[in-house]
Design a protein around this motif. Sequence first.
Motif, PDB file in Angstrom:
ATOM      1  N   LEU A 251       8.085 101.709  16.404  1.00  0.00           N
ATOM      2  CA  LEU A 251       7.712 101.442  15.022  1.00  0.00           C
ATOM      3  C   LEU A 251       6.878 100.175  14.973  1.00  0.00           C
ATOM      4  CD1 LEU A 251       8.018 101.942  11.948  1.00  0.00           C
ATOM      5  CD2 LEU A 251      10.078 100.533  12.054  1.00  0.00           C
ATOM      6  N   ALA A 252       5.779 100.232  14.248  1.00  0.00           N
ATOM      7  CA  ALA A 252       4.928  99.056  14.090  1.00  0.00           C
ATOM      8  C   ALA A 252       4.428  99.006  12.659  1.00  0.00           C
ATOM      9  CB  ALA A 252       3.744  99.120  15.052  1.00  0.00           C
ATOM     10  N   ILE A 253       4.262  97.802  12.166  1.00  0.00           N
ATOM     11  CA  ILE A 253       3.644  97.629  10.848  1.00  0.00           C
ATOM     12  C   ILE A 253       2.540  96.587  10.979  1.00  0.00           C
ATOM     13  CG2 ILE A 253       5.703  98.281   9.552  1.00  0.00           C
ATOM     14  CD1 ILE A 253       6.153  95.319   8.973  1.00  0.00           C
TER      15      ILE A 253
ATOM     16  N   MET B  35       8.880  93.185   4.157  1.00  0.00           N
ATOM     17  CA  MET B  35       9.036  92.733   5.536  1.00  0.00           C
ATOM     18  C   MET B  35      10.509  92.501   5.869  1.00  0.00           C
ATOM     19  SD  MET B  35       6.036  92.699   6.896  1.00  0.00           S
ATOM     20  CE  MET B  35       6.211  91.631   8.301  1.00  0.00           C
ATOM     21  N   ALA B  36      11.269  91.944   4.933  1.00  0.00           N
ATOM     22  CA  ALA B  36      12.696  91.707   5.157  1.00  0.00           C
ATOM     23  C   ALA B  36      13.437  93.027   5.346  1.00  0.00           C
ATOM     24  CB  ALA B  36      13.284  90.919   4.000  1.00  0.00           C
ATOM     25  N   ILE B  37      13.085  94.030   4.561  1.00  0.00           N
ATOM     26  CA  ILE B  37      13.722  95.347   4.687  1.00  0.00           C
ATOM     27  C   ILE B  37      13.387  95.959   6.043  1.00  0.00           C
ATOM     28  CG2 ILE B  37      13.691  97.720   3.815  1.00  0.00           C
ATOM     29  CD1 ILE B  37      13.325  96.456   0.992  1.00  0.00           C
ATOM     30  N   VAL B  38      12.147  95.881   6.452  1.00  0.00           N
ATOM     31  CA  VAL B  38      11.734  96.436   7.746  1.00  0.00           C
ATOM     32  C   VAL B  38      12.509  95.752   8.872  1.00  0.00           C
ATOM     33  CG1 VAL B  38       9.821  96.634   9.388  1.00  0.00           C
ATOM     34  CG2 VAL B  38       9.462  97.183   6.976  1.00  0.00           C
ATOM     35  N   ARG B  39      12.593  94.431   8.821  1.00  0.00           N
ATOM     36  CA  ARG B  39      13.344  93.714   9.856  1.00  0.00           C
ATOM     37  C   ARG B  39      14.803  94.134   9.875  1.00  0.00           C
ATOM     38  NH1 ARG B  39      10.077  89.164   7.971  1.00  0.00           N
ATOM     39  NH2 ARG B  39       8.438  88.841   9.490  1.00  0.00           N
ATOM     40  N   ASP B  40      15.408  94.265   8.701  1.00  0.00           N
ATOM     41  CA  ASP B  40      16.801  94.639   8.610  1.00  0.00           C
ATOM     42  C   ASP B  40      17.039  96.040   9.178  1.00  0.00           C
ATOM     43  OD1 ASP B  40      19.559  94.291   7.730  1.00  0.00           O
ATOM     44  OD2 ASP B  40      19.074  95.738   6.151  1.00  0.00           O
ATOM     45  N   VAL B  41      16.194  96.970   8.793  1.00  0.00           N
ATOM     46  CA  VAL B  41      16.354  98.355   9.247  1.00  0.00           C
ATOM     47  C   VAL B  41      16.129  98.460  10.749  1.00  0.00           C
ATOM     48  CG1 VAL B  41      15.354 100.665   9.114  1.00  0.00           C
ATOM     49  CG2 VAL B  41      15.821  99.384   7.016  1.00  0.00           C
TER      50      VAL B  41
END
Length: 66
Positions: free
Chosen positions: A39-41, A56-62
């Motif tokens: 996964l990359a953003i 970004m916080a949600i992506v890091r958490d997930v």
Amino acid sequence: MGLVAAKIGVSLLHASAESVAPAGVVLRPLAEPTPELELAIAWNPEATNPVLPAFMAIVRDVTCQL
């Protein structure tokens, strides 16, 4: 899934997506062994959208839960 429904796309989805698939979209299981996906953003570092830090916080958490 919209592009898949329009017959102009393909997608790799989690099995749970089947419950929200539009009419005409069929989910098929992958043959074993299931490949690992990375996964990359990407974002513009000059972006000023106030939603970006929360996203970004949600992506890091997930991704930390995977």
